[in-house]
Enzyme design. Structure first.
Site, mmCIF file in Angstrom:
data_model
loop_
_atom_site.group_PDB
_atom_site.id
_atom_site.type_symbol
_atom_site.label_atom_id
_atom_site.label_comp_id
_atom_site.label_asym_id
_atom_site.label_seq_id
_atom_site.Cartn_x
_atom_site.Cartn_y
_atom_site.Cartn_z
ATOM 1 N N THR A 46 54.185 44.715 41.538
ATOM 2 C CA THR A 46 53.724 45.900 42.263
ATOM 3 C C THR A 46 54.657 47.079 42.065
ATOM 4 O O THR A 46 54.250 48.235 42.179
ATOM 5 C CB THR A 46 53.586 45.567 43.760
ATOM 6 N N TYR A 130 56.833 32.241 40.786
ATOM 7 C CA TYR A 130 55.663 33.118 40.895
ATOM 8 C C TYR A 130 54.576 32.549 39.995
ATOM 9 O O TYR A 130 54.628 32.675 38.776
ATOM 10 C CB TYR A 130 56.035 34.545 40.493
ATOM 11 N N LYS A 158 55.341 31.635 45.183
ATOM 12 C CA LYS A 158 54.301 32.629 45.443
ATOM 13 C C LYS A 158 53.065 32.113 44.721
ATOM 14 O O LYS A 158 52.985 32.147 43.499
ATOM 15 C CB LYS A 158 54.695 34.011 44.934
#
Length: 295
Positions: A46, A130, A158
């Site tokens: 992000t 992740y 995640k």
């Protein structure tokens, strides 16, 4: 260490000249923490981290380690190589590194486990895997996730699948001891929480932060009936925020709110269309106008 609650992977705001606006970044960090976020993530997807120079990444990390140190909250940092991990050694606010499953090469599950074993041996901080298969092209079975969890320095994941499948259900039905499963697909937050996710790393929580926190709190308190209507609203908001490649729409909404100076992103991303931003703002208005607006 167990990671719980909502951790916000912060965008990187740019000024009119296209430079990183460090002052606004600091303000955003304090805003989401004041709203109750459990922690922050620096230099994640992000944040457009791959488009930042080495100096910009250093500056962003300086700002966010300072904020998290002053607020005594955890900071996770995107880092994918031994060199990047070793650079985190002196930063006390950093509790873990968020490390992407190797992308594009599709090394297989054995290769992924060996990769994280090597990173863990080189890292001065714990690791959070992740797992985002639609970006990396590498699927992981529940068995592979359990093998990763068995590595001493790997403390969580995640978990960002494209859909809730049998592997997700299996993992959340019986998560490894001391291993945090954090929802990473914003639209699937409510069902992941219902299955038992410990929390989330949630880009959508830049906006409606209090509402996302209320959703997590409701599920963790066993109040699924009360949480369900809010979960539906927030799913629609997340869908609108991800209608174009992340974080273009989120930046557009933050700019519309007057919280960042420009909605700019860096190539290969393009700014979000006005219609996408307007749609997200409308969903945000519906979400924050309801009974959970001050939760």
């Amino acid at each position: 260490m167990t990671l719980n609650g909502v951790h916000v992977p912060l965008i990187t705001p740019f000024d009119e000249a296209g430079a990183v606006d460090l002052g606004v970044l600091e303000e955003l960090a304090y805003e989401v923490l004041s709203a109750g976020a459990a922690g922050l993530v620096a230099l994640g997807t992000t944040a457009e981290a791959t488009t930042l120079s080495a100096n910009e990444r250093h500056q962003v990390l300086e700002v966010l380690t300072g904020v998290c140190g002053r607020r005594a909250v955890p900071l996770l940092v995107g880092a994918n190589t031994a060199e990047e991990l070793q650079a985190l050694a002196a930063r006390r606010s950093v509790v873990a590194a968020l490390c992407l499953v190797p992308s594009f090469v599709r090394p297989g599950e054995d290769g992924v486990v060996a990769h994280f074993d090597a990173l863990a041996a080189a890292s001065p901080v714990p690791l959070v895997v992740y797992h985002v298969p639609h970006r990396t092209g590498q699927d992981l079975s529940t068995g592979a996730v359990r093998r990763l969890a068995a590595i001493d320095a790997v403390i969580g994941i995640k978990y960002a699948p494209g859909a809730i499948d049998g592997d997700a259900v299996d993992l959340l039905t019986d998560p490894p001891q001391g291993f945090s499963v954090l929802a990473g697909t914003d639209e699937l937050l409510a069902p992941m929480l219902a299955l038992g996710a410990h929390g989330a790393i949630l880009a959508s929580a830049h906006v409606a932060t209090a509402q996302f926190l209320a959703l997590v709190a409701a599920f963790q308190a066993g109040q699924a009936d009360q949480a369900r209507p809010l979960g539906h609203q927030l799913r629609r908001l997340s869908a609108a925020l991800f209608a174009e490649p992340n974080p273009a729409v989120i930046k557009g909404v933050l700019h519309a709110q007057g919280r960042i100076p420009t909605p700019g992103v860096r190539l290969p991303l393009l700014p979000a269309a006005a219609a996408s931003i307007d749609a997200a703002v409308r969903h945000l208005g519906v979400t924050t106008a309801g009974r959970y607006a001050t939760a």
